[in-house]
Design an enzyme around this catalytic site. Sequence first.
Site, PDB file in Angstrom:
ATOM      1  N   CYS A  47     -16.019  31.918  35.614  1.00 19.02           N
ATOM      2  CA  CYS A  47     -16.510  31.819  34.376  1.00 19.02           C
ATOM      3  C   CYS A  47     -16.063  30.386  34.138  1.00 19.02           C
ATOM      4  O   CYS A  47     -14.951  30.249  33.610  1.00 19.02           O
ATOM      5  CB  CYS A  47     -16.491  33.313  32.982  1.00 19.02           C
ATOM      6  SG  CYS A  47     -17.163  32.730  31.900  1.00 19.02           S
ATOM      7  N   CYS A 335       1.345  37.329  12.749  1.00 21.34           N
ATOM      8  CA  CYS A 335       1.276  38.148  11.487  1.00 21.34           C
ATOM      9  C   CYS A 335       2.514  37.084  10.511  1.00 21.34           C
ATOM     10  O   CYS A 335       3.918  37.014  10.988  1.00 21.34           O
ATOM     11  CB  CYS A 335       1.905  38.889   9.970  1.00 21.34           C
ATOM     12  SG  CYS A 335       2.596  39.593   9.242  1.00 21.34           S
TER      13      CYS A 335
END
Length: 365
Positions: A47, A335
């Site tokens: 792609c 996080c």
Amino acid sequence: MKKIFLYIVILSLVLGCQNGNTAQKEGKSKMTKTITSESIATLAGGCFWCVESDFEKAPGVIKVISGYAGGKGENPTYETYAKMSYIEAIQVYYDPQKISYEQLLNYFWHHIDPTDGGGQFVDRGPQYRSAIFYQNDEQRQIAEKSKLTLEKSGKLKKPVATDLIKLTKFYPAEEYHQNYHTKNPVRYNYYRYGSGRDKTVKKLWGNETGLESYGQEKFNKPDDATLRKKLTKIQYEVTQKNGTEPPFKNEYDNNKREGIYVDIVSGEPLFSSLDKFNSGTGWPSFTKPLETGNIVEKEDRGLFTTRTEVRSKKADDHLGHVFPDGPPPTGLRYCMNSAALRFIPKEDLEKEGYGKYLNLFSSKK
């Protein structure tokens, strides 16, 4: 008793980061240069949206164009290129004073699956196969040597299936395909994650980017005494001692400005505001890294639970943890501790030396 109380506080902080809510997502340097045929590389790796996105991040790259190469007939379109035996490809315009053709090829190998001759990742068919289109004998010789070196390296379990093809003509793809990753970030991220590209590349190459042997990735980390002087107490505790800062009372949990986040010690780019979201945990959270090659993930079995620790590659700083409870498109929640990061607003990217990331924000409406 005090030690038990302190342990309970630390445990609550860690578990708080583990149980996040997901909410809505928060929201190249322009160079003037004469470009010659000697500073253009034409490559195919599946792609072209993804290959274009990867090469825009490479040092010394001026611009990247998605298009079609290697087929028969003239003026292929997205609807006809496969029938005309064209391959999705990109043209990389680069500054040979900053990066060589050989270096670009090494970078190319590390962002595709060189052993897959039937396409790349989820995209199957000859129009998605990998190829190096050489423009002249010099590029051909470099490409042949690069391929042979890779085959002899022993890093791959299968033979290299990438074709070396003489370039005849390159046709730029339609305008909506150019910079697709910045024009349509949500659709692009869904596609990229679903394609399995990043998982496959990481399995093949680990944290290698293809530029290590050329000195592009070198960083001499300061000694401990220097780090203690350079960093604040909380920055040192988090990055060097695997600490955790207090939730909600840190610098970037509420930061909604556009820009990127870099490692506090090395300055390596780590995350983008475009991938930041309000997790409700009190710590800055991201759906994915800005540069996957700058992130190292390790198993962490501390505090009676198994988690995935996130560290910076160059500085080996503790950054935080990643959890599988994030929002689309990745479903991940990185996080992080604000104390491990330095934020660079988009208006300062150029002067801070991160100008190539400006294009991430130029197309955002």
